[in-house]
Enzyme design. Sequence first.
Site: not given
Length: 288
Positions: A86-87, A140, A186, A218-220, A239
């Site tokens: 990732d990233h 992205e 994020h 950014g789903a936390d 994610n």
Amino acid sequence: MPRPPLSQNRSMAILNAAKAGGYAVPAMCCYNIEGIIATVRAAEAARSPAMVLLFPWAIQYAGEALVKAAAEACHSASVPVALHLDHCQTPELVRRAADIEPGFDSIMCDMSHYERDENLRLTQELVGYCHERGIAAEAEPGRIEGGEDGVPETADLEGLLTTPEEAEEFVRTGIDMLAPAFGNVHGEYGPRGIRLEYDRLQAINERVGERVRLVLHGADPFDEKIFRDCMAAGVTKININKGLNKHYARVQEEMKGKPLTAVIEAGTKAMQEAVEQYMHWLGSAGKA
């Protein structure tokens, strides 16, 4: 185990099945072997596909060691589990990561800290490098606001929302997965709270969703309803970072002074339980 050709790519097989089946796949951000093992065990227990995500920090910290351990754990699982980077935010590191074997099934070529034209140019170049090695690629368009542990380059940059036209431009680079910015953040959402532009996400899905798989970052802090709304707008890869790792940190605090092996095993079990919960929320449980 040699990496299969791009036509048999593990990440894309998992996400294409999710698209066809109307569910999403949890992609768990792991910093240590405990998180990796917890994700694989959860996938096997829930009979769910899954993805293990590492950050470039894993390579900077441990060279190829953690990557190869993660690849072994994922690829020897009794259900489909893929390994994703990732990233990855420099061309040099993307190439280095793509050359690790056994290693990643997919890599996020995150050039979002560059200006748009340079982002597109570098993305196309790196997608080609990955595809030649059988690795699927994520990018992205725009820029998702905020930062997270292990991702330094974009934390202080202003977020830029993705348009359907930008999504189309990025699809032309050859990417397989697209991570749109539609109000997702994020890290912490702050005082304004969660404000997602579902109409924007749906418009992107209508424009490119048949050609690439859509990814939610950014789903936390999201609950099951928000996940379901994003899935209805085309998202198939979700994610999760703190939703996994906070449980390990909690167990470490609660069991301070206990034998290390007991702490590790309890932390792994707590993370596994969290991953299984996501699998039920996202509808992937029982799909493997």
